[in-house]
Design a protein around this motif. Structure first.
Motif, PDB file in Angstrom:
ATOM      1  N   CYS A  46      -6.124  -2.170   0.480  1.00 17.98           N
ATOM      2  CA  CYS A  46      -5.258  -2.354   1.640  1.00 17.98           C
ATOM      3  C   CYS A  46      -6.104  -2.784   2.828  1.00 17.98           C
ATOM      4  CB  CYS A  46      -4.522  -1.053   1.946  1.00 17.98           C
ATOM      5  SG  CYS A  46      -3.541  -1.184   3.450  1.00 17.98           S
TER       6      CYS A  46
ATOM      7  N   ASN B   6      -0.056   4.089   0.775  1.00 22.51           N
ATOM      8  CA  ASN B   6      -0.507   4.955   1.877  1.00 22.51           C
ATOM      9  C   ASN B   6       0.117   4.555   3.210  1.00 22.51           C
ATOM     10  OD1 ASN B   6      -2.184   7.074   2.894  1.00 22.51           O
ATOM     11  ND2 ASN B   6      -3.546   5.509   3.745  1.00 22.51           N
ATOM     12  N   CYS B   7       0.170   3.227   3.515  1.00 21.98           N
ATOM     13  CA  CYS B   7       0.636   2.810   4.838  1.00 21.98           C
ATOM     14  C   CYS B   7       1.720   1.738   4.797  1.00 21.98           C
ATOM     15  CB  CYS B   7      -0.545   2.339   5.688  1.00 21.98           C
ATOM     16  SG  CYS B   7      -1.137   0.687   5.269  1.00 21.98           S
TER      17      CYS B   7
ATOM     18  N   CYS C 152      -5.402  -0.127   6.074  1.00 23.90           N
ATOM     19  CA  CYS C 152      -5.916   1.250   6.152  1.00 23.90           C
ATOM     20  C   CYS C 152      -7.132   1.479   5.262  1.00 23.90           C
ATOM     21  CB  CYS C 152      -4.820   2.258   5.806  1.00 23.90           C
ATOM     22  SG  CYS C 152      -4.452   2.361   4.044  1.00 23.90           S
TER      23      CYS C 152
ATOM     24  N   CYS D  24       0.839  -1.197   0.000  1.00 22.16           N
ATOM     25  CA  CYS D  24       0.000   0.000   0.000  1.00 22.16           C
ATOM     26  C   CYS D  24       0.881   1.257   0.000  1.00 22.16           C
ATOM     27  CB  CYS D  24      -0.891  -0.016   1.237  1.00 22.16           C
ATOM     28  SG  CYS D  24      -1.867   1.479   1.436  1.00 22.16           S
TER      29      CYS D  24
END
Ligand SMILES: [Zn+2]
Length: 304
Positions: free
Chosen positions: A150, A134-135, A153, A132
């Protein structure tokens, strides 16, 4: 579906992508068992081909586990198309081999090249986006290969397409072609660059021409676009009228540039233009949108 006349390779996708089916697990499972199913097999980014072109297998391609089955769409007779990665225990037809798509694309039908190009771009995206953005957690394949999600998150990630402005500068009755040092000796092409955040295609075109060649764009006309799965570009082909013919080359990007008349450009397209001093000049092959941009201009199909 092929909707418009487009001269470019990889731009003749013949399938109904049937996007609503991507979440329809029952339909997808049934489709993979259909005797009519056509399955492209890849080894990494390389598709299975033989002397006759693209090779599609039947439902046996799904036996045992496969990591990702991409749903590519539905053909004219209702036959579902998928793409899978090879398995060691999958028997391959005699004479079939995994090949690099770029050199073999001109040997395929336009439609098969488009199908394999789509699958290649998706597989390359999955190979590079397992985590991911993002995280940082491992993400999971969803929607028959058209999304990653994901579990940590909740972020969704979609296959990326990177727009590239590719343009042929024109001043009066000549066009300008440039070459990068990495090109084969004698090859000259259109100018190109990735579109950056915060700019339109026209602005990207003008910026690249100014940066690479010192040319000032006055007008920009769209020609055509080309999915370019190496790995994920969208080539947007443009013609640009420039204010004058004075070149100031950025030697880090452009090794050399030439202004060609239509007659000279036609000779270069046909395989070779001999300049004074015995210098040989040629363009990229028809597979490349640059070839189509130059060709369209030589035939008077450009209005600026
Ligand atoms: Zn995440």
């Amino acid at each position: 579906m092929p909707l418009l006349q487009n001269p470019n390779a990889f731009a003749d996708y013949p399938l109904d992508k049937a996007g609503a089916r991507r979440k329809d697990t029952a339909w997808l499972n049934e489709a993979t068992r259909s005797p009519a199913v056509r399955v492209a097999v890849f080894d990494g980014a390389s598709p299975l081909v033989d002397e006759a072109g693209a090779v599609f297998l039947g439902p046996e391609a799904f036996e045992n586990a496969v990591t990702i089955a991409l749903f590519l769409g539905v053909g004219r007779e209702g036959e579902p198309y998928f793409a899978v990665q090879r398995r060691d225990d999958l028997a391959l037809p005699e004479g079939a081999v995994f090949g690099d798509l770029r050199p073999i694309a001109p040997l395929l039908t336009d439609r098969d090249a488009s199908i394999l190009g789509c699958a290649k771009a998706l597989f390359e995206w999955h190979a590079r986006h397992g985590y991911c953005a993002n995280c940082g957690s491992p993400s999971a394949v969803e929607d028959a290969g058209w999304r990653r999600s994901c579990p940590a998150c909740g972020a969704d990630h979609f296959p990326r397409v990177d727009p590239v402005a590719i343009m042929l500068p024109i001043f009066e009755e000549r066009c300008c072609v440039g070459r990068q040092a990495r090109f084969p000796p004698g090859m000259f092409s259109a100018f190109a660059g990735f579109v950056e955040p915060g700019e339109s295609l026209e602005e990207a075109c003008a910026r690249e021409l100014l940066e690479e060649a010192g040319l000032v764009a006055e007008a920009v006309a769209y020609h055509s676009s080309q999915p370019w799965p190496f790995p994920s570009s969208m080539m947007v082909g443009l013609h640009a009228r420039v204010a004058d013919a004075t070149l100031t080359l950025d030697r880090d990007e452009i090794d050399d540039a030439l202004w060609l008349t239509k007659e000279e450009a036609r000779a270069a397209l046909a395989g070779g233009l001999l300049l004074e001093g015995g210098r040989q000049v040629f363009t990229p092959p028809p597979l490349a949108i640059a070839h189509q941009l130059i060709k369209a201009w030589t035939f008077g199909a450009v209005r600026l």
